[in-house]
Write an enzyme that holds these catalytic residues in place. Structure first.
Site, PDB file in Angstrom:
ATOM      1  N   CYS A 179      -1.859 -11.410   4.721  1.00 45.44           N
ATOM      2  CA  CYS A 179      -1.520 -10.724   5.972  1.00 45.44           C
ATOM      3  C   CYS A 179      -2.741 -10.270   6.772  1.00 45.44           C
ATOM      4  O   CYS A 179      -2.637 -10.034   7.973  1.00 45.44           O
ATOM      5  CB  CYS A 179      -0.631  -9.518   5.685  1.00 45.44           C
ATOM      6  SG  CYS A 179       0.831  -9.909   4.722  1.00 45.44           S
ATOM      7  N   HIS A 189       6.284  -9.727  12.073  1.00 44.36           N
ATOM      8  CA  HIS A 189       5.110  -9.868  11.207  1.00 44.36           C
ATOM      9  C   HIS A 189       4.895 -11.326  10.799  1.00 44.36           C
ATOM     10  O   HIS A 189       5.160 -11.719   9.668  1.00 44.36           O
ATOM     11  CB  HIS A 189       5.310  -8.978   9.978  1.00 44.36           C
ATOM     12  CG  HIS A 189       4.177  -8.967   9.007  1.00 44.36           C
ATOM     13  ND1 HIS A 189       2.887  -9.360   9.328  1.00 44.36           N
ATOM     14  CD2 HIS A 189       4.135  -8.594   7.690  1.00 44.36           C
ATOM     15  CE1 HIS A 189       2.119  -9.238   8.262  1.00 44.36           C
ATOM     16  NE2 HIS A 189       2.847  -8.779   7.253  1.00 44.36           N
ATOM     17  N   CYS A 216      -2.685  -4.209   5.304  1.00 43.57           N
ATOM     18  CA  CYS A 216      -2.713  -4.546   3.881  1.00 43.57           C
ATOM     19  C   CYS A 216      -2.473  -6.037   3.701  1.00 43.57           C
ATOM     20  O   CYS A 216      -1.963  -6.712   4.597  1.00 43.57           O
ATOM     21  CB  CYS A 216      -1.666  -3.738   3.116  1.00 43.57           C
ATOM     22  SG  CYS A 216       0.031  -3.959   3.677  1.00 43.57           S
TER      23      CYS A 216
END
EC number: 2.3.1.9
Length: 396
Positions: free
Chosen positions: A91, A351, A381
């Protein structure tokens, strides 16, 4: 960073974020990345041939083809001489790409770098393991590439949501707090959308086909989808007695984001207008199952690297992989919620894994400009136990 050459962001651009199998699902990760890069280069007021190098994040690369970053660069009209590197830090990929781009400029290797990332989770294939050896007998099981390479811990083989549940337990987060956070994320994103505050967005044109006109996608798909009653009634997604649900977690998405970075010499030579100055960055790692709170380690490192104190940071973007992630990191860092994700976050916006690190940078530049603020920080994160963070100064 007092003794290091300065690096400036001279433009930001991101596509709208598409829902899973939503408005952007007909576009590949490369097509979306090309749109973001082209938009960023045009907004910077530079020529494609001015770009020295591209660092671009992409996590779910199966089926995307060789060198996604290189494909995106050429797809955006950059010259064939441009150097391109694909980054996979889960990510945090696209934020790490920006960090690598800044470091490259500071070393004097490049003067102009495009950095960011792209993801089309809708187009991620399923896998047939061991088919190369032949299907000798019995059923063959398809493996979902989104789960295998994007959302499953490689060490304990648990879904990322199990780590979110651990975060909930570690930091005494209630279901009600997570739901309320998610609702507020949607409401803030809806307000920002209606007010036209997501100025970083560049539209994506979807071919109509069969003589139909092209469709222009200009808004994030998910933002409008808030249903408070349904959200509060949703069952836990990962544990029967858990508190993490689909709507208080980030959805699965498609999208791309990019920024143009330049050296001070090139900024002056081309008379470019800076959007922001990169002041510092930080990376951190901890136990893989507690990746959710790694931003609470990376953000202070970035602030220290910038030579600042936490009190000097006016606004934060902390990626909302789950509502629990934002709540836990705010709690650890002692942040005022009014400082964090003021336009909403990934729970509401979406996301796309390889895009989100750059997406929160583009959004932060919009926030700092609209709020007439000076200093902002981002943190995200990543699976495996890590996080990346960056501090920027608004120059708009």
């Amino acid at each position: 960073m007092a003794n290091l050459p300065p690096v400036y962001i001279v433009s930001t651009a991101r596509t709208p974020i598409g829902s899973f199998l939503g408005s952007l699902s007909s576009q590949t990760a490369v097509q979306l990345g090309s749109v973001a890069i082209k938009g960023a280069v045009e907004r910077a007021g530079i020529k494609p041939e001015d770009v020295d190098e591209v660092f671009f994040g992409n996590v779910l690369s199966a089926g995307v083809g060789q060198g996604p970053a290189r494909q995106c660069a050429l797809g955006a009209g950059l010259p064939q001489t441009v150097i391109a590197t694909t980054v996979n830090k889960v990510c945090a990929s696209s934020l790490k790409a920006i960090i690598l781009g800044a470091q490259n400029i500071m070393l004097g290797t490049s003067d102009i770098v495009v950095a960011g990332g792209t993801e089309s989770m809708s187009n991620t294939p399923h896998y047939l393991p061991n088919l190369r050896n032949g299907a000798k007998y019995g059923d063959q099981t398809l493996v979902d590439g989104v789960l295998k390479d994007g959302l499953t811990d490689s060490f304990k083989k648990d879904h990322m949501g199990i780590s979110a549940e651990l975060c909930v337990d570690d930091h005494d987060l209630t279901r009600e707090a997570q739901d309320e956070y998610a609702i507020n994320s949607y409401k803030k994103a809806q307000a920002a959308t209606e007010a036209g505050l997501f100025t970083e967005i560049v539209p994506v044109e979807i071919p109509g086909g069969r003589g139909k006109p092209a469709i222009k996608v200009e808004r994030d798909d998910e933002v409008k989808n808030l249903n408070v009653d349904k959200l509060k009634a949703m069952r836990p997604a990962f544990k029967p007695d858990g508190t993490v649900t689909a709507p208080n977690a980030a959805p699965i998405n498609d999208g791309a984001a990019a920024v143009v970075l330049v050296s001070e010499a090139k900024l002056k030579e081309l008379n470019l207008k800076p959007v922001a100055k990169i002041l510092g960055w930080g990376d951190a790692e901890r136990e893989p199952e507690r990746f959710t709170i790694a931003p609470a380690l990376a953000i202070p490192k970035a602030i220290k690297h910038a030579g600042l104190t936490a009190e000097q940071v006016e606004y934060y973007e902390i990626n909302e992989a789950f509502s629990a992630v934002a709540l836990a990191n705010m709690k650890i860092l002692g942040l005022n919620p009014d400082q964090v994700n003021v336009y909403g976050g990934s729970v509401a916006i979406g996301h796309p894994l390889g895009c989100s690190g750059a997406r929160i940078v583009t959004t932060l530049t919009s926030v700092l400009k609209e709020r007439k603020a000076k200093i902002g920080a981002v943190g995200i994160c990543n699976g495996g136990g890590g996080a990346s963070a960056m501090v920027i100064e608004n120059l708009q």
